[in-house]
Design an enzyme around this catalytic site. Structure first.
Site, mmCIF file in Angstrom:
data_model
loop_
_atom_site.group_PDB
_atom_site.id
_atom_site.type_symbol
_atom_site.label_atom_id
_atom_site.label_comp_id
_atom_site.label_asym_id
_atom_site.label_seq_id
_atom_site.Cartn_x
_atom_site.Cartn_y
_atom_site.Cartn_z
ATOM 1 N N ARG A 212 -12.842 25.195 -3.843
ATOM 2 C CA ARG A 212 -13.706 25.791 -4.847
ATOM 3 C C ARG A 212 -14.145 27.183 -4.396
ATOM 4 N NH1 ARG A 212 -18.759 22.617 -2.675
ATOM 5 N NH2 ARG A 212 -20.284 24.294 -2.420
ATOM 6 N N ASN A 213 -13.787 27.544 -3.170
ATOM 7 C CA ASN A 213 -14.084 28.857 -2.601
ATOM 8 C C ASN A 213 -12.792 29.615 -2.357
ATOM 9 O OD1 ASN A 213 -16.991 29.128 -2.230
ATOM 10 N ND2 ASN A 213 -16.849 27.403 -0.809
#
Length: 428
Positions: A212-213
């Site tokens: 998600r990063n």
């Protein structure tokens, strides 16, 4: 016959997305139904039900399923499931037996639903869900602190507590996948598509890297560890909605592809995205990640430090430990296919070590934290958002160019809070 792990639940891929004449007829029918507005989270859940990502679910959970999942990780029929998949509303008029059209914020009707159950969710019910699903073992989850901190700093808890008065349950007919295929061509892939690609490559033992990063050196290291011991790795990014301050999917996907092009053997990795919103449920979300990855044909889930965490609500390796106490093939899931088959691939805290002159982990590096570059997505986002220097060996230069360009063109910036795990305070 496929060598890939079977879909979760023992029913094959359960796909609720209609096609052809059946789809056309249901779209016409939906135009005459009562319309309910749904959240972005529910939109992502519907698409996952549509493409088979949430097999064996074919609709939103009834109260017995909701309660069983919260308390025992089990649906009413004995199928393992770690996080409630529910549809909330404040609509007083909708009744059991009604058929409704489910419309998202973008104005698209994503599904129709036959309401089989409507149950009230009191504030006490919502708090119970939050305490079982979102409360962890970190210092922000302490009994005297959790509710004081969570309503301000935990987006998953905020989401649950803001839900409507009722949950609606029942089977759905999905009408749209949204614009994901258009926005992420070649990356937004359904379980059937990923399975077909992996079978074409002859893979059977596969790992997934949840992202998600932006992909920094630790993520790259994890993926390469998986490639060394598996047939391949699916770098599987969330391309739904995130919390304010997180980096959008289009930027992250570009970074990943840049890394693949420059630093991976392309035949051993797949760059893919899936259409969910983050729930920030820490260890429970780690289990959810493993559950739906099984539907994609993946049998190993990379679990590192603070997987799916937020703030200091979770222990550093709580997401690894939770796999040891859930129902596998035990008396809790006696029927074939109902237990979770996707196993965790646990990796210790990873970092770049100057003395080792390379990437390492707590299991391989004998040096002190003063010799190490502590890598985390939060730390990277904080440095970039503040225009600070990014330490050497934190990320690849080609990726940092993309990220700096993104931050320089932001018109509105969000403060990024640094938790202990990201700062390295707890490293010995």
């Amino acid at each position: 016959m496929s060598n890939l792990v079977a879909p979760h639940g023992g029913k094959g891929l359960v796909c609720c997305l209609l096609e052809g004449a059946e789809l056309d007829a249901e779209i016409k029918k939906a135009a005459g139904l009562k319309t309910l507005d749904i959240s972005d989270r529910a939109k992502g859940d519907l698409i996952m039900m549509g493409i088979g990502g949430f097999s064996p679910l074919n609709g939103f959970m009834k109260k017995a399923d909701w309660a069983g999942v919260c308390e025992k990780f089990l649906m009413a029929d004995g199928t393992f499931w770690p996080v409630p998949i529910t549809l909330d509303t404040d609509d007083e008029d909708v009744k059991v037996g009604d058929e409704v059209a489910l419309k998202a914020k973008d104005g698209t009707v994503y599904a129709t639903m036959k309401v089989e159950e409507k149950y009230e969710m009191t504030e006490a019910d919502k708090k119970w869900e939050c305490e079982l699903v979102y409360k962890g073992e970190g210092e922000d989850s302490a009994d005297d602190k959790f509710w004081e901190v969570a309503m301000e700093d935990h987006p998953g808890v905020q989401m649950v507590m803001a839900q409507g008065k009722y949950n609606l349950a029942g089977p759905v007919k999905v009408l749209s996948e949204g614009d994901y295929a258009k926005r992420f061509p070649g990356v937004y892939l359904t379980p059937a598509q990923i399975r077909a690609e992996m079978e074409k490559r002859g893979w059977s033992k596969v790992a997934a890297l949840q992202l998600r990063n932006p992909m920094h050196r630790s993520h790259e290291f994890l993926a390469k560890i998986a490639i060394e011991v598996c047939d391949g790795c699916v770098i599987h990014s969330l391309i739904g909605n995130l919390k304010p301050g997180d980096i959008p999917g289009s930027v992250r996907i570009k970074c990943i592809q840049t890394l693949i092009d420059g630093y991976f053997v392309a035949d051993n990795v797949i760059n893919a995205g899936y259409p969910l919103d983050m729930r920030y449920a820490g260890p429970r979300e780690g289990l959810l990640h493993a559950t739906f990855r099984q539907n994609y044909g993946i049998n190993n889930m990379l679990i590192g430090r603070d997987h799916a965490g937020v703030g200091d609500f979770y222990g550093l390796f709580e997401a690894q430990e939770i796999f040891k106490r859930i129902p596998y093939v035990t008396e809790a899931c006696p029927e074939p296919g109902k237990a979770l088959l996707c196993q965790p691939m646990n990796i210790d805290w990873t970092f770049y070590c100057y003395k080792c002159d390379g990437m390492a982990s707590m299991r391989t590096c004998p040096h002190t934290k003063e010799d190490r570059v502590i890598l985390s997505g939060t730390k990277l986002r904080k440095a970039l958002s503040e225009g600070a220097e990014v330490p050497d060996h934190f990320g690849r230069d080609e990726v940092l160019v993309i990220l700096r360009d993104y931050y320089e063109n932001l018109t509105e910036k969000v403060e990024v809070k640094m938790q202990k795990a990201a700062s390295g305070q707890d490293m010995k």
